[in-house]
Design an enzyme around this catalytic site. Structure first.
Site, short mmCIF file in Angstrom:
data_model
loop_
_atom_site.label_atom_id
_atom_site.label_comp_id
_atom_site.label_asym_id
_atom_site.label_seq_id
_atom_site.Cartn_x
_atom_site.Cartn_y
_atom_site.Cartn_z
N GLY A 53 0.82 -1.20 0.00
CA GLY A 53 0.00 0.00 0.00
C GLY A 53 0.85 1.25 0.00
N GLY A 55 1.51 5.11 1.54
CA GLY A 55 1.47 5.60 2.92
C GLY A 55 2.68 5.18 3.72
N HIS A 56 3.60 4.41 3.07
CA HIS A 56 4.80 3.94 3.77
C HIS A 56 6.08 4.54 3.18
CE1 HIS A 56 2.10 1.10 5.50
NE2 HIS A 56 1.95 0.41 4.39
N LYS A 104 5.42 -8.17 2.30
CA LYS A 104 5.14 -8.02 3.72
C LYS A 104 3.93 -8.89 4.07
CE LYS A 104 4.67 -3.42 3.85
NZ LYS A 104 4.65 -3.16 2.40
N ASP A 109 -1.83 -8.27 0.76
CA ASP A 109 -0.60 -8.33 -0.03
C ASP A 109 -0.29 -9.77 -0.43
OD1 ASP A 109 0.43 -5.55 -0.09
OD2 ASP A 109 0.51 -5.76 2.08
N HIS A 217 0.03 0.47 9.49
CA HIS A 217 -1.22 0.78 8.80
C HIS A 217 -2.22 1.43 9.75
CE1 HIS A 217 0.52 -2.52 6.43
NE2 HIS A 217 -0.02 -1.91 5.41
#
Lengths: 330, 330
Positions: A53, A55-56, A104, A109, A217
């Site tokens: 995703g 946002g990391h 991950k 995922d 998250h």
């Protein structure tokens, strides 16, 4: 919630476009922008592919380049990339030696990367390595295993370096699997985060509270604690890791990672504390990494990662790397 | 105010100790920890020295190493280092070719660096370059000149690279002075910051307010504005810079800097916006830097810096550098 953004719908695309523009020497968009790929592939080298995703950031796009990843796929915020994106990355970067997917350990995922691997299997040799470094064990007890968090960086770096040296796919798969029990992380949050699209905060903290054992998250951790000194917080994280890790030798890489809103000065202070506490436990810190590499949007917080490596792995860590986020030796 | 710290009194010392420990390959403490110095000096090279208050990390300690600074002195938070610290840095790093002090234009810094230069003058050749890149002009109108902010990084980098190539002290002084009118920055804050020791916030912002034209010491800016889209905010900053800068050519380095609490994804989005707006103005972005380099504690905010450089200066920018914060080519 004040952020530098235009709309929740476009923020990931705009940010990734900025990233590619700023680092054109290393990276390029894949076809239809389905992945970010290394600008110059090395024919005959196994391709290392990751993603997850958004946002990391800089994880994983900031790790694309010589000595680390050949491609990274970015999903919506905190949401897996699609199988179509991952297949596209495989097709663009497999130069004949196959692909290793580094994933991950989150349900979404794992599902999407597995689906992509199956769909590509007829045309490409594909293996997969799951990262599962988070000490937080709630998930482990229900059979889904530990989450992959900041320690994923170390796995991706070592596999990228080994691939650059010519290691074949089966060997890389074995290295990746062997690293798993030797890398452990734990995170703490001083603030929660809200996903812009939903405006939902998964947990909110009072002015004197912290959340121990958070993922990346916005998941709540395993305990709400009173705010405390860096010594107290970092001791909690460091000792949880030391007590948890298996196959521990006495030589480690120490990685203090910012979760997005924590400035470098605080990360260095936490690193100093962790270094001292680990020395009390007889550990020798052979390599260090301090910075903001695997984020949870703009969360104030940090994680501590410890990786017990052998001399060959330290040598892989030191080998030349040229990515947006990590760069040395070239 | 939740931060990773133990006590306000020890936080700078602990953080700097962590920094030195994490980057032992580049840096070492000077005598009595008065400065952070490059581990391996180059005899006969002019020493480049900088410093300032703590709270801006990685500026300047993260810039110590090959191709940038020979030493950095760190004061208390937002407070100049003492003349004694600066003299110590001069004595430790002058290998015979003299020292160039690069000083951000703040009264306290200028006073202490000038005092140190005078006191060292009998034994060392010392020159000084002031950085004054901030577009914010309130100070300029009262005769004290513009503040030195994130653009200081560019001056320090180019001078460090030129010194590494063997430029003598007088030439370095001339390069530094010539850069001054060609580098301009402007910052915006989404939040104020409080200095831990005093617990004082110099300005507080409502949930729908931003502060335009902030410096890096928690100073208020020149106008309080309603929170707006990244496009609106970054256009304001970028056009203020373009309208202000003198000697503008059409080739520039664009630097988007995080002020401490802003995550990489937002910085890349802002970079993307700035790049587009500057293209509308006919500017070619030849080099880019995006990241958290000159902070104001944990402030959420960013600054945009534009530097109009010539080909020789771009080549200096590209030359090998090995510091904690910037590293390429070696």
């Amino acid at each position: 919630m004040k952020k530098f953004m235009n709309t929740a719908e476009t923020m990931v695309a705009e940010s990734v476009e900025g990233f590619v523009r700023a680092h054109e020497e290393f990276v390029a968009f894949g076809v239809d922008r389905k992945c970010i790929r290394r600008r110059h592939l090395v024919p005959g080298k196994v391709a290392i592919i990751s993603g997850g995703g958004a946002g990391h950031e800089p994880m994983h796009i900031g790790f694309v380049g010589r000595g680390m990843l050949d491609a990274a796929c970015v999903g919506h915020i905190f949401t897996s990339p699609t199988p179509s994106q991952i297949i596209s990355a495989i097709e663009e970067t497999d130069t004949g030696a196959g692909c290793l997917l580094v994933v991950k350990n989150y349900d979404g995922d794992v599902m999407n990367f597995e689906m992509a691997a199956e769909m590509a299997a007829g045309r490409h040799s594909v293996e997969m390595v799951l990262t599962c470094d988070d000490v937080e064990t709630v998930r482990a007890s229900d059979g889904r295993g530990r989450r992959g968090v900041a320690g994923t960086l170390i796995t991706e770096r070592l596999l990228g370096a080994a691939a650059e040296r010519g290691a074949p796919l089966a060997e890389l798969k074995a290295i990746g699997d062997s690293l798993s029990p030797r890398i452990r992380s734990m995170g703490v949050a001083l603030t929660g985060v809200a996903v812009p699209h939903t405006q939902r905060t998964t947990f909110a903290l009072g002015s004197n509270e912290i959340e121990m054992g958070v993922g990346i998250h916005g998941e709540p951790g395993h305990s709400r604690e009173p705010f405390a000194s860096a010594d107290t917080i970092v001791r909690y994280l460091s000792e949880a890791i030391v007590n948890d890790i298996s196959q521990a030798t006495d030589k480690a890489l120490l990685f203090v990672n910012g979760l997005g809103g924590t400035p470098p000065a605080e990360l260095y202070l936490a690193y100093n504390t962790a270094h001292r506490i680990l020395a009390e436990h007889g550990l020798h810190i052979e390599r260090s990494l301090v910075g903001t590499y695997a984020t949870s949007l703009d969360m104030q917080g940090l994680s501590v990662t410890l990786a017990f490596l052998n001399d060959e792995e330290f040598s892989l860590w030191d080998s030349p790397i040229a990515t947006a986020a990590l760069r040395w030796g070239c």
